[in-house]
Motif scaffolding. Structure first.
Motif, short mmCIF file in Angstrom:
data_model
loop_
_atom_site.label_atom_id
_atom_site.label_comp_id
_atom_site.label_asym_id
_atom_site.label_seq_id
_atom_site.Cartn_x
_atom_site.Cartn_y
_atom_site.Cartn_z
N ASP A 63 26.10 22.88 30.84
CA ASP A 63 26.89 24.10 29.97
C ASP A 63 27.48 23.55 28.45
N ARG A 64 26.71 22.51 27.98
CA ARG A 64 26.88 22.29 26.63
C ARG A 64 26.02 23.16 25.80
N PHE A 65 25.02 23.74 26.49
CA PHE A 65 24.25 24.64 25.75
C PHE A 65 24.29 26.11 26.03
N PHE A 66 24.24 27.03 24.98
CA PHE A 66 24.52 28.14 25.19
C PHE A 66 23.84 29.04 23.97
N ALA A 67 23.36 30.11 24.48
CA ALA A 67 22.77 31.12 23.44
C ALA A 67 23.17 32.61 23.62
N VAL A 68 23.01 33.21 22.42
CA VAL A 68 23.51 34.39 22.01
C VAL A 68 22.34 35.39 21.48
N ARG A 69 22.46 36.59 21.73
CA ARG A 69 21.64 37.56 20.76
C ARG A 69 22.19 38.98 20.84
N PRO A 70 23.47 38.88 20.17
CA PRO A 70 24.38 39.98 20.24
C PRO A 70 23.92 41.46 19.64
N GLU A 71 22.88 41.40 18.96
CA GLU A 71 22.39 42.76 18.67
C GLU A 71 20.74 42.96 19.02
N GLY A 72 20.24 42.09 20.02
CA GLY A 72 19.14 42.37 20.39
C GLY A 72 17.88 41.97 19.42
N SER A 73 18.31 41.37 18.19
CA SER A 73 17.58 40.62 17.58
C SER A 73 17.48 39.32 17.02
N VAL A 74 18.22 38.81 16.25
CA VAL A 74 18.54 37.48 15.83
C VAL A 74 19.32 36.67 17.07
N SER A 75 18.89 35.53 17.44
CA SER A 75 19.34 34.59 18.42
C SER A 75 19.69 33.37 17.90
N THR A 76 21.02 32.91 18.47
CA THR A 76 21.39 31.73 18.33
C THR A 76 21.55 30.69 19.39
N LEU A 77 20.94 29.54 19.25
CA LEU A 77 21.20 28.52 20.19
C LEU A 77 22.25 27.60 19.85
N LYS A 78 23.36 27.56 20.61
CA LYS A 78 24.50 26.60 20.39
C LYS A 78 24.35 25.38 21.42
N ILE A 79 24.53 24.26 20.79
CA ILE A 79 24.68 23.10 21.48
C ILE A 79 26.16 22.27 21.07
N GLN A 80 26.86 22.14 21.87
CA GLN A 80 28.21 21.45 21.77
C GLN A 80 27.95 20.04 22.12
N ARG A 81 28.92 19.26 21.54
CA ARG A 81 28.96 17.67 22.07
C ARG A 81 27.43 17.06 22.26
N THR A 82 26.80 17.20 20.95
CA THR A 82 25.59 16.85 21.08
C THR A 82 25.44 15.17 21.40
N GLU A 83 24.28 15.14 22.52
CA GLU A 83 24.07 13.52 22.98
C GLU A 83 22.46 13.30 22.39
N ARG A 84 22.34 12.09 22.24
CA ARG A 84 21.15 11.65 21.56
C ARG A 84 19.92 12.14 22.57
N GLY A 85 19.95 12.48 23.66
CA GLY A 85 18.99 12.97 24.74
C GLY A 85 18.58 14.42 24.30
N ASP A 86 19.48 15.13 23.41
CA ASP A 86 19.17 16.61 22.93
C ASP A 86 18.18 16.51 21.86
N SER A 87 17.71 15.22 21.15
CA SER A 87 16.69 15.18 19.97
C SER A 87 15.63 15.66 20.67
N ALA A 88 15.07 16.67 20.17
CA ALA A 88 13.64 17.35 20.25
C ALA A 88 13.32 18.47 19.39
N VAL A 89 12.33 19.09 19.57
CA VAL A 89 11.86 20.11 18.77
C VAL A 89 12.30 21.59 19.53
N TYR A 90 13.20 22.39 18.99
CA TYR A 90 13.41 23.63 19.72
C TYR A 90 12.84 24.77 19.05
N LEU A 91 12.01 25.28 20.13
CA LEU A 91 11.11 26.45 19.89
C LEU A 91 11.61 27.60 20.11
N CYS A 92 11.56 28.72 19.01
CA CYS A 92 11.76 30.12 19.75
C CYS A 92 10.41 30.80 19.74
#
Lengths: 113, 113
Positions: A63-92
């Motif tokens: 539940d630290r990860f959340f994503a939105v796409r409010p108008e059906g175009s641009v999307s935002t991926l949100k990560i709360q309380r990041t941890e070292r294991g979240d390190s990666a390349v995030y692809l859209c």
């Protein structure tokens, strides 16, 4: 531009901080995907949007990860309380249909110190 | 459950050799799609081919060819007369039913001059 655009291309943050990653899909593409790729591994599915709604969020790791796409175009991926294991390349990626070819962006490289 | 297995983690060949990349998939869905993507050193995933589960006809595109066999759940990719520019990581992927694209772990191909 004509392709999928992701910002930032690189993000370095400290453990515990909040991060937002943005994806601007190809105009007119209704399907939008987020994947995460760690070094030496294949892309791991996170979430898929059809229009404004999340059609499948079964890949979000917690539940630290959340994503939105409010108008059906641009999307935002949100990560709360990041941890070292979240390190990666995030692809859209975006696609005109769910079963069609996916067009990928260049990714956002996240490093959590 | 759906799964894509690429048993070859790394292959090294000399230029002009032919090389086959293996892909085995698992799904309970009768309708599904199979893909191959290329990820060159620059990092951006590039679409190569899409095949649906009802079309077992093999396909050739230039030096690339694909062999789809439902009986063995395989979708293998052959590069004929390999070139240095073919060096990349190649991913096989599956869209099963209503779910999102699932990638294999990839095969790194190194073509030596």
């Amino acid at each position: 531009g004509a392709g999928v655009s992701q910002t930032p291309s690189n993000k370095v943050t400290e453990k515990g901080k909040y991060v937002e990653l943005r994806c601007d899909p190809i105009s007119g593409h209704t399907a939008l995907y987020w994947y995460r790729q760690s070094l030496g591994q294949g892309p791991e599915f996170l979430i898929y949007f059809q229009g404004t709604g999340a059609a499948d969020d079964s890949g979000l790791p917690n539940d630290r990860f959340f994503a939105v796409r409010p108008e059906g175009s641009v999307s935002t991926l949100k990560i709360q309380r990041t941890e070292r294991g979240d390190s990666a390349v995030y692809l859209c990626a975006s696609s005109p249909t769910k079963t069609g070819e996916l067009f990928f962006g260049e990714g956002s490289r996240l490093t959590v110190l | 459950a759906q799964k894509v297995t690429q048993a070859q983690t790394e292959i090294s060949v000399v230029e002009k050799e032919d090389v086959t990349l293996d892909c085995v998939y698992e799904t309970r869905d009768t309708t599904y799609y199979l893909f191959w993507y290329k990820q060159p050193p620059s990092g951006e995933l590039v679409f190569l081919i899409r095949r649906n589960s009802f079309d077992e006809q093999n396909e050739i595109s230039g030096r690339y060819s694909w062999n789809f066999q439902k009986s063995t759940s395989s979708f293998n990719f052959t590069i004929t007369a390999s070139q240095v520019v073919d060096s990349a990581v190649y991913f096989c992927a599956l869209v099963p039913g209503r779910r999102a694209l699932t990638f294999g772990s990839g095969t790194r191909l190194q073509v030596q001059p």
